[in-house]
Design a protein around this motif. Structure first.
Motif: not given
Length: 270
Positions: A26-35, A91-93, A107-113
């Protein structure tokens, strides 16, 4: 925003590539999504195999190991299968590397997921108070009628309430109300049992047809196989304010209900 047909299209697209496959990394590049993505998610899923890919409302539920990976696509998210050699974009988180040599890429440009974890046997709070699925036997006109009694809110936000029925978002609520001939501004508690029966039938029909057609093409959405949906060209009212009604030819009107734009025909809907 991906709605139920888009999420179901994603589920069907990724399922054949995930079932029985083991997670290598598992690779997490940005953990800061909606939660925030759980810090121990790698511990939970690495070395485990996917056993089922399900959907509840607009949530994708991926059973793996001792629990369920819950994903929500938010406003602009997508899940796609790509080759392990495919370089990640801005945006590939999240990447989930499979033993097949493929990556499940979020993939989530707005990171609301969201990308959350729920242990087996538990119910995640986000899923605890959801109403019935619109394509299930638990949903019908009688439920809409009974739930609407005494409700003064407009019928469109009423059928978009996830406690009443899940997954009827803005696009498909607009289309179902048009097909049923019901003005979206009408008070929910003043609609008859017979008209709710027609509306329930149209909700089921519109959603089932959209799923068959691959969902609605939205600006930020692509399906699990990278192919867009093909339902948009068949829309009767959504996004068509000021255009002629495809049935009567009169100009379509627009209003705001529940902070959302609603397009309808004053002649065909009453």
């Amino acid at each position: 925003m991906p709605e139920l047909p888009e999420v179901e299209t994603t589920r069907r697209g990724i399922e054949p590539y995930l079932l029985g496959r083991r997670v290598e990394a598992l690779t997490v590049r940005n953990p800061r999504l909606r939660w925030p993505i759980p810090e121990d998610l790698a511990i939970q899923i690495e070395g485990q195999c996917f056993s089922a890919i399900r959907r509840r409302a607009k949530y994708l539920l991926m059973d793996i190991g001792g629990g369920t990976l819950i994903s929500h696509l938010g406003m602009s998210g997508s899940l796609r299968l790509v080759s392990a050699q495919t370089a990640p974009g801005k945006h590939d988180h999240v990447d989930i590397a499979l033993d097949s040599g493929m990556l499940l890429r979020y993939h989530d440009p707005r990171r609301f997921g969201a990308m959350l974890w729920c242990r087996a046997g538990e119910t995640h709070p986000l899923l605890a108070s959801l109403g019935p699925e619109p394509l299930s036997d638990e949903f019908d006109g009688e439920r809409l009628y009974q739930c609407s009694r005494g409700r003064q809110m407009a019928v469109k936000p009423f059928i978009m309430d996830n406690a009443v029925v899940v997954g009827v978002g803005n696009i498909y609520a607009s289309e179902a109300l048009f097909a049923a001939g019901i003005d979206p501004r009408r008070e929910a508690g003043r609609i008859s049992r017979a008209r709710y029966q027609r509306l329930a039938e149209e909700v089921r029909r519109v959603l089932a047809h959209a799923i068959q057609r691959g969902g609605t093409t939205l600006r930020d959405f692509v399906g699990g196989d990278g192919k867009p949906g093909y339902f948009q060209q068949e829309l009767f009212v959504y996004g068509r304010a000021g255009d002629p009604c495809k049935i009567c030819g009169r100009t379509l009107s627009e209003c705001r209900l529940g902070q959302r734009s609603s397009v309808f025909c004053r002649n065909c809907q009453h």
